[in-house]
Design an enzyme around this catalytic site. Structure first.
Site, PDB file in Angstrom:
ATOM      1  NE  ARG A   8      -1.992  -2.249   3.218  1.00 26.57           N
ATOM      2  CZ  ARG A   8      -2.395  -2.687   4.430  1.00 26.57           C
ATOM      3  NH1 ARG A   8      -3.524  -2.257   4.947  1.00 26.57           N
ATOM      4  NH2 ARG A   8      -1.641  -3.524   5.111  1.00 26.57           N
ATOM      5  CE  LYS A  15       4.310  -1.558   6.258  1.00 21.82           C
ATOM      6  NZ  LYS A  15       2.877  -1.861   6.460  1.00 21.82           N
ATOM      7  CG  ASP A  97       3.325  -1.566  10.102  1.00 16.02           C
ATOM      8  OD1 ASP A  97       3.230  -1.950  11.280  1.00 16.02           O
ATOM      9  OD2 ASP A  97       2.458  -1.807   9.235  1.00 16.02           O
TER      10      ASP A  97
HETATM   11  C1  UD1 Z   1      -1.473  -6.613  11.513  1.00 16.52           C
HETATM   12  C2  UD1 Z   1      -2.270  -7.591  12.411  1.00 16.52           C
HETATM   13  C3  UD1 Z   1      -3.555  -6.916  12.861  1.00 16.52           C
HETATM   14  C4  UD1 Z   1      -3.251  -5.607  13.549  1.00 16.52           C
HETATM   15  C5  UD1 Z   1      -2.400  -4.707  12.658  1.00 16.52           C
HETATM   16  C6  UD1 Z   1      -1.942  -3.490  13.426  1.00 16.52           C
HETATM   17  C7  UD1 Z   1      -1.755  -9.828  11.667  1.00 16.52           C
HETATM   18  C8  UD1 Z   1      -2.230 -11.035  10.922  1.00 16.52           C
HETATM   19  N1  UD1 Z   1      -2.561  -8.794  11.672  1.00 16.52           N
HETATM   20  O1  UD1 Z   1      -2.221  -6.391  10.322  1.00 16.52           O
HETATM   21  O2  UD1 Z   1      -4.249  -7.769  13.754  1.00 16.52           O
HETATM   22  O3  UD1 Z   1      -4.465  -4.956  13.872  1.00 16.52           O
HETATM   23  O4  UD1 Z   1      -1.224  -5.401  12.214  1.00 16.52           O
HETATM   24  O5  UD1 Z   1      -1.238  -2.585  12.612  1.00 16.52           O
HETATM   25  O6  UD1 Z   1      -0.691  -9.897  12.228  1.00 16.52           O
HETATM   26  N2  UD1 Z   1       5.357  -8.837   8.164  1.00 16.52           N
HETATM   27  C9  UD1 Z   1       6.413  -9.734   8.021  1.00 16.52           C
HETATM   28  N3  UD1 Z   1       6.228 -10.877   7.308  1.00 16.52           N
HETATM   29  C10 UD1 Z   1       5.045 -11.197   6.738  1.00 16.52           C
HETATM   30  C11 UD1 Z   1       3.962 -10.288   6.884  1.00 16.52           C
HETATM   31  C12 UD1 Z   1       4.153  -9.127   7.612  1.00 16.52           C
HETATM   32  O7  UD1 Z   1       7.498  -9.492   8.514  1.00 16.52           O
HETATM   33  O8  UD1 Z   1       4.963 -12.279   6.111  1.00 16.52           O
HETATM   34  C13 UD1 Z   1       5.566  -7.603   8.921  1.00 16.52           C
HETATM   35  C14 UD1 Z   1       5.367  -6.361   8.093  1.00 16.52           C
HETATM   36  O9  UD1 Z   1       6.611  -5.941   7.513  1.00 16.52           O
HETATM   37  C15 UD1 Z   1       4.844  -5.353   9.106  1.00 16.52           C
HETATM   38  C16 UD1 Z   1       4.155  -6.211  10.143  1.00 16.52           C
HETATM   39  O10 UD1 Z   1       4.618  -7.535   9.944  1.00 16.52           O
HETATM   40  O11 UD1 Z   1       5.874  -4.645   9.707  1.00 16.52           O
HETATM   41  C17 UD1 Z   1       2.632  -6.143  10.021  1.00 16.52           C
HETATM   42  O12 UD1 Z   1       2.248  -6.563   8.740  1.00 16.52           O
HETATM   43  P1  UD1 Z   1       1.037  -5.889   7.951  1.00 16.52           P
HETATM   44  O13 UD1 Z   1       0.890  -6.568   6.651  1.00 16.52           O
HETATM   45  O14 UD1 Z   1       1.178  -4.419   7.948  1.00 16.52           O
HETATM   46  O15 UD1 Z   1      -0.178  -6.323   8.903  1.00 16.52           O
HETATM   47  P2  UD1 Z   1      -1.613  -5.650   9.001  1.00 16.52           P
HETATM   48  O16 UD1 Z   1      -2.424  -6.089   7.847  1.00 16.52           O
HETATM   49  O17 UD1 Z   1      -1.488  -4.213   9.236  1.00 16.52           O
HETATM   50 CA    CA Z   2       0.205  -2.739   9.258  1.00 17.50          CA
END
Ligand code: UD1
Ligand code: CA
Length: 452
Positions: A8, A15, A97
């Site tokens: 996004r 990010k 993030d």
């Molecule tokens: C996540 C949470 C959600 C919470 C929200 C708060 C999950 C499934 N959901 O959603 O409950 O309300 O954050 O902001 O956890 N990342 C990895 N590897 C991956 C996927 C993500 O390292 O395979 C990291 C991303 O870089 C990021 C963080 O995890 O820093 C959160 O990932 P993001 O995709 O932003 O999660 P949200 O959809 O925001």
């Molecule tokens: Ca997030």
């Protein structure tokens, strides 16, 4: 967790590499984490642009786990198992993030004591618009029984305004004991870390909520709009912190000060100033409006007049710079120097008490103390192929509009006549004249007028 793509953001850059408040999102989080754990206990999970993300971290000693393929937040933590599977204590997990998180909140979460068998604790908050966040489902005792992701919320759950901002503190024992039960059985085919809450609770170790009212602190950055919001908040915080520490800031909303900047007491920062990188401003200084200083050191009592642009440079105590001067590439102006308008210093040292008051370029030069550089003086340091040095001894007087062709040495106490082009070294205490001789023609002007 810093392995995600950040779709996004619409960016070529991961990010967590984007900056808010003068540092990357990841470094901002690490900064908060360092308040509760030593570097060797911090593991950053990297994946997307892993090498760049690693290189961007400026704290030494933290460790990295690699998540080659991004299969969800739960999977990210699995990838860190080898480095973080401590059997005792608490496993703090943070989204990469959320740069606004304050150390005090982390400390509170870590220190929170839960009575009875608990599997850990998580931060929760309430949002007017919870869209996008995981919703909190509580059990009959008020503990967190489950987190439901946005994609799975039922119409009834839509109304739930308690959300998880992605701040978890699990009992390490239970977490690693039950991680094997985590499945990617959801629409996104991802391993959701949030499912661990339900798994651990199901085994009889419910998760305690810690309510944090300040939603600003919990904002997760997904878009550039949110990035700008975070940047504004972080800069507000920095300005406030400096003001409370004894710095006057005029119109604080207009200044931009990076997290690592230091400013001494009784200094005044005028409106529209930018202090970047590792800039250090001493005590009792004034930084004039429109000035942009990056990685600079400014000594006590020094005045930077408006619109000075300086990078990687040092100015001593009780000096004065500007308006409209430029300092770059390791320029150094010693104590009591005076650099006036439209003066540029590049890789140049200006000795104590020396002055370059107007319109000058000093590049690759070493200037002694109590030197006067007249208006319009230029060091010709570049011959089209190479850069050359100019050395100017103590007490030298360089007359206005002098052209100093480097390599060149003006020895101590020498005097350069105005308008000279100097191509040879000048010995100590000598007068050097390097200009065309003046010829006067008596009565010429009057005769000319007479013809008209
Ligand atoms: C996540 C949470 C959600 C919470 C929200 C708060 C999950 C499934 N959901 O959603 O409950 O309300 O954050 O902001 O956890 N990342 C990895 N590897 C991956 C996927 C993500 O390292 O395979 C990291 C991303 O870089 C990021 C963080 O995890 O820093 C959160 O990932 P993001 O995709 O932003 O999660 P949200 O959809 O925001
Ligand atoms: Ca997030």
């Amino acid at each position: 967790m810093a392995a995600g793509l950040g779709t996004r953001m619409k960016s070529k850059k991961a990010k967590v590499l984007h900056e808010a408040g003068g540092d990357t999102l990841l470094n901002q989080i690490i900064r908060a984490a360092l308040e509760v754990a030593p570097p060797e206990n911090i593991v950053a999970v990297v994946g997307h642009q892993a090498q760049r993300v690693r290189d961007s971290v400026h704290v030494h000693g933290i460790r990295f786990a690699e998540q080659a393929e991004q299969k969800g937040t739960g999977h990210a933590v699995m990838c860190a198992r080898g480095l973080a599977d401590v059997n005792d204590g608490q496993l703090l997990i943070l989204n990469g993030d959320g740069p606004l998180l304050q150390a005090a909140t982390l400390r509170k979460l870590v220190d929170l004591k839960v009575t009875g068998a608990a599997g850990g604790k998580i931060v929760i908050t309430r949002l007017a618009d919870p869209t996008g966040y995981g919703r909190i489902l509580r059990d009959e005792h008020g503990m967190v029984a489950r987190i439901v992701e946005q994609k799975a919320v039922t119409p009834e759950q839509h109304e739930i305004d308690e959300i998880s901002p992605g701040l978890y503190c699990f009992d390490a024992n239970y977490f690693w004991q039950y991680i094997g039960e985590l499945k990617a059985d959801n629409a996104a085919r991802e391993f959701y870390l949030t499912d661990m809450v339900e798994i651990i609770a199901r085994h009889g170790y419910p998760i305690a909520p810690m309510f944090v009212a300040d939603v600003k602190e919990l904002l997760g950055i997904n878009t550039r709009v949110e990035l700008a919001v975070a940047d504004t908040i972080l800069r507000e915080r920095k300005a406030r912190q400096l003001m409370l520490a004894g710095v006057t800031i005029e119109n604080p909303a207009s200044v931009s000060i990076d997290v690592d900047v230091e400013v001494g007491i009784d200094s005044v920062i005028e409106a529209n100033v930018q202090l970047r990188g590792r800039t250090k401003v001493g005590e009792g200084c004034r930084i004039g409006t429109g000035s942009v200083l990056r990685d600079c050191e400014i000594g006590d009592g020094t005045v930077i007049l408006p619109y000075v642009v300086a990078e990687q440079s040092r100015v001593g105590k009780n000096a004065s710079v500007g308006p409209f001067s430029r300092l770059r590439l390791n320029a150094e102006a010693a104590n009591g120097t005076h650099i006036g308008n439209f003066v540029e210093l590049k890789k140049t040292r200006l000795g104590e008490g020396s002055k370059a008051s107007h319109l000058a370029y000093l590049g690759d030069a070493v200037v002694g103390s109590d030197v006067n550089i007249g208006a319009g003086t230029i060091t010709c340091n570049y011959d089209g192929e190479k850069k050359h040095q100019t050395s100017i001894g103590d007490g030298v007087f360089v007359g206005s509009n002098s052209t100093l062709v480097a390599p060149l040495s003006l020895e101590t106490g020498s005097f350069i006549a105005a308008g000279s082009v100097i191509t040879k070294n000048v010995e100590a205490d000598a007068l050097a004249l390097g200009r065309a001789q003046q010829t006067d023609k008596p009565g010429w002007a009057k005769r000319r007028r007479g013809k008209e």
